[in-house]
Design a protein around this motif. Structure first.
Motif, PDB file in Angstrom:
ATOM      1  N   SER A 206       0.874  -1.172   0.000  1.00 59.23           N
ATOM      2  CA  SER A 206       0.000   0.000   0.000  1.00 59.23           C
ATOM      3  C   SER A 206       0.912   1.223   0.000  1.00 59.23           C
ATOM      4  CB  SER A 206      -0.915  -0.003   1.222  1.00 59.23           C
ATOM      5  OG  SER A 206      -0.183   0.245   2.398  1.00 59.23           O
ATOM      6  N   ARG A 207       0.352   2.382   0.115  1.00 64.73           N
ATOM      7  CA  ARG A 207       1.154   3.609   0.097  1.00 64.73           C
ATOM      8  C   ARG A 207       2.160   3.638   1.241  1.00 64.73           C
ATOM      9  NH1 ARG A 207       1.361   8.698   1.779  1.00 64.73           N
ATOM     10  NH2 ARG A 207      -0.420   8.685   3.175  1.00 64.73           N
ATOM     11  N   THR A 208       1.788   3.097   2.397  1.00 61.94           N
ATOM     12  CA  THR A 208       2.636   3.212   3.588  1.00 61.94           C
ATOM     13  C   THR A 208       3.115   1.882   4.163  1.00 61.94           C
ATOM     14  OG1 THR A 208       0.688   3.197   5.022  1.00 61.94           O
ATOM     15  CG2 THR A 208       1.500   5.354   4.287  1.00 61.94           C
ATOM     16  N   GLN A 209       2.585   0.769   3.676  1.00 68.72           N
ATOM     17  CA  GLN A 209       2.896  -0.521   4.289  1.00 68.72           C
ATOM     18  C   GLN A 209       3.232  -1.587   3.257  1.00 68.72           C
ATOM     19  OE1 GLN A 209      -0.780  -1.293   6.396  1.00 68.72           O
ATOM     20  NE2 GLN A 209       0.132  -0.602   8.317  1.00 68.72           N
ATOM     21  N   ALA A 210       3.995  -2.576   3.700  1.00 69.05           N
ATOM     22  CA  ALA A 210       4.215  -3.803   2.947  1.00 69.05           C
ATOM     23  C   ALA A 210       3.689  -4.937   3.814  1.00 69.05           C
ATOM     24  CB  ALA A 210       5.689  -3.999   2.640  1.00 69.05           C
ATOM     25  N   CYS A 211       3.077  -5.919   3.182  1.00 65.86           N
ATOM     26  CA  CYS A 211       2.444  -7.019   3.900  1.00 65.86           C
ATOM     27  C   CYS A 211       2.789  -8.323   3.185  1.00 65.86           C
ATOM     28  CB  CYS A 211       0.927  -6.796   3.911  1.00 65.86           C
ATOM     29  SG  CYS A 211      -0.011  -8.072   4.766  1.00 65.86           S
ATOM     30  N   ALA A 212       2.956  -9.400   3.937  1.00 65.82           N
ATOM     31  CA  ALA A 212       3.279 -10.693   3.342  1.00 65.82           C
ATOM     32  C   ALA A 212       2.504 -11.803   4.027  1.00 65.82           C
ATOM     33  CB  ALA A 212       4.779 -10.973   3.446  1.00 65.82           C
ATOM     34  N   MET A 213       2.244 -12.856   3.271  1.00 70.85           N
ATOM     35  CA  MET A 213       1.643 -14.065   3.820  1.00 70.85           C
ATOM     36  C   MET A 213       2.099 -15.247   2.991  1.00 70.85           C
ATOM     37  SD  MET A 213      -2.276 -13.351   2.652  1.00 70.85           S
ATOM     38  CE  MET A 213      -2.855 -14.749   3.543  1.00 70.85           C
ATOM     39  N   THR A 214       2.234 -16.395   3.654  1.00 74.17           N
ATOM     40  CA  THR A 214       2.580 -17.636   2.989  1.00 74.17           C
ATOM     41  C   THR A 214       1.308 -18.443   2.805  1.00 74.17           C
ATOM     42  OG1 THR A 214       4.774 -17.686   3.998  1.00 74.17           O
ATOM     43  CG2 THR A 214       3.927 -19.772   3.173  1.00 74.17           C
ATOM     44  N   VAL A 215       1.084 -18.942   1.587  1.00 71.64           N
ATOM     45  CA  VAL A 215      -0.120 -19.696   1.258  1.00 71.64           C
ATOM     46  C   VAL A 215       0.288 -21.094   0.789  1.00 71.64           C
ATOM     47  CG1 VAL A 215      -2.196 -19.757  -0.163  1.00 71.64           C
ATOM     48  CG2 VAL A 215      -1.260 -17.566   0.564  1.00 71.64           C
ATOM     49  N   ALA A 216      -0.324 -22.118   1.358  1.00 71.80           N
ATOM     50  CA  ALA A 216      -0.017 -23.508   0.993  1.00 71.80           C
ATOM     51  C   ALA A 216      -0.604 -23.847  -0.373  1.00 71.80           C
ATOM     52  CB  ALA A 216      -0.575 -24.462   2.038  1.00 71.80           C
ATOM     53  N   ASN A 217       0.103 -24.673  -1.152  1.00 71.86           N
ATOM     54  CA  ASN A 217      -0.423 -25.160  -2.433  1.00 71.86           C
ATOM     55  C   ASN A 217      -1.642 -26.040  -2.234  1.00 71.86           C
ATOM     56  OD1 ASN A 217       1.444 -23.892  -4.060  1.00 71.86           O
ATOM     57  ND2 ASN A 217       2.769 -25.682  -4.251  1.00 71.86           N
ATOM     58  N   HIS A 218      -1.630 -26.848  -1.181  1.00 71.35           N
ATOM     59  CA  HIS A 218      -2.713 -27.796  -0.914  1.00 71.35           C
ATOM     60  C   HIS A 218      -3.231 -27.580   0.502  1.00 71.35           C
ATOM     61  CE1 HIS A 218      -1.680 -29.747  -4.642  1.00 71.35           C
ATOM     62  NE2 HIS A 218      -0.418 -29.806  -4.247  1.00 71.35           N
ATOM     63  N   PRO A 219      -4.203 -26.673   0.667  1.00 74.35           N
ATOM     64  CA  PRO A 219      -4.736 -26.413   2.004  1.00 74.35           C
ATOM     65  C   PRO A 219      -5.505 -27.603   2.552  1.00 74.35           C
ATOM     66  CG  PRO A 219      -5.980 -25.210   0.361  1.00 74.35           C
ATOM     67  CD  PRO A 219      -4.853 -25.878  -0.355  1.00 74.35           C
ATOM     68  N   GLY A 220      -5.665 -27.634   3.855  1.00 76.95           N
ATOM     69  CA  GLY A 220      -6.461 -28.674   4.499  1.00 76.95           C
ATOM     70  C   GLY A 220      -5.749 -29.367   5.630  1.00 76.95           C
ATOM     71  N   GLU A 221      -4.571 -29.872   5.370  1.00 79.43           N
ATOM     72  CA  GLU A 221      -3.811 -30.583   6.396  1.00 79.43           C
ATOM     73  C   GLU A 221      -3.042 -29.583   7.249  1.00 79.43           C
ATOM     74  OE1 GLU A 221       0.205 -33.280   6.393  1.00 79.43           O
ATOM     75  OE2 GLU A 221      -1.254 -33.653   4.803  1.00 79.43           O
ATOM     76  N   ARG A 222      -3.122 -29.716   8.564  1.00 82.13           N
ATOM     77  CA  ARG A 222      -2.390 -28.822   9.468  1.00 82.13           C
ATOM     78  C   ARG A 222      -0.907 -29.177   9.404  1.00 82.13           C
ATOM     79  NH1 ARG A 222      -4.141 -25.291  13.026  1.00 82.13           N
ATOM     80  NH2 ARG A 222      -6.293 -25.987  12.819  1.00 82.13           N
ATOM     81  N   ARG A 223      -0.084 -28.161   9.118  1.00 82.87           N
ATOM     82  CA  ARG A 223       1.365 -28.388   9.015  1.00 82.87           C
ATOM     83  C   ARG A 223       2.104 -27.105   9.357  1.00 82.87           C
ATOM     84  NH1 ARG A 223      -0.290 -29.357   3.306  1.00 82.87           N
ATOM     85  NH2 ARG A 223      -1.405 -27.444   3.187  1.00 82.87           N
ATOM     86  N   ALA A 224       3.397 -27.222   9.553  1.00 80.24           N
ATOM     87  CA  ALA A 224       4.221 -26.064   9.918  1.00 80.24           C
ATOM     88  C   ALA A 224       4.285 -25.072   8.769  1.00 80.24           C
ATOM     89  CB  ALA A 224       5.626 -26.523  10.282  1.00 80.24           C
ATOM     90  N   MET A 225       4.002 -23.802   9.082  1.00 86.49           N
ATOM     91  CA  MET A 225       4.099 -22.720   8.103  1.00 86.49           C
ATOM     92  C   MET A 225       4.682 -21.499   8.789  1.00 86.49           C
ATOM     93  SD  MET A 225       0.562 -22.709   5.987  1.00 86.49           S
ATOM     94  CE  MET A 225      -0.296 -24.228   5.648  1.00 86.49           C
ATOM     95  N   SER A 226       5.340 -20.668   7.993  1.00 89.15           N
ATOM     96  CA  SER A 226       5.866 -19.425   8.544  1.00 89.15           C
ATOM     97  C   SER A 226       5.946 -18.359   7.466  1.00 89.15           C
ATOM     98  CB  SER A 226       7.254 -19.643   9.150  1.00 89.15           C
ATOM     99  OG  SER A 226       8.193 -19.914   8.132  1.00 89.15           O
TER     100      SER A 226
END
Length: 112
Positions: A41-61
């Motif tokens: 955005s004008r004042t911020q940068a934002c990031a997120m990690t998205v899994a290729n195959h959602p559903g199974e609970r696993r380690a993400m960062s």
């Protein structure tokens, strides 16, 4: 929110993966098990990690660090995505990292 189309109950469009990051998508960093999405955005940068195959609970960062600042991160066992994490980034480069399971990516300095 569900809606009806032609008498059939439909789920809302898949927009949840934006997870509330402000701004527009400016970079996508794919890796073997997912991708890191970077928004600006004008004042911020934002990031997120998205899994290729959602559903199974696993380690993400995910983490994002403005040049000259400290990294902000989110990690744990998630089913779809880690984050979002946001930093002030007016005229600053950012360094982004993310992982899903054994796969990971690091951006180097971007948005400079």
């Amino acid at each position: 929110m569900w809606f009806c189309v032609g008498g059939v109950l439909m789920a809302p469009p898949a927009q949840a993966a934006s997870g509330g990051c402000p701004g527009r998508l400016v970079s996508s960093l794919p890796f073997s098990t997912g991708e890191v999405r970077v928004y600006k955005s004008r004042t911020q940068a934002c990031a997120m990690t998205v899994a290729n195959h959602p559903g199974e609970r696993r380690a993400m960062s995910v983490s994002i660090q403005p040049r000259g600042g400290v990294p902000v991160g989110d990690s744990g066992r998630f089913t779809r995505y880690a984050g979002p994490v946001t930093v002030g980034a007016i005229n600053r480069c950012v360094y982004v990292k993310g992982s899903v399971g054994a796969g990971s990516v690091a951006s180097g300095w971007i948005l400079c």
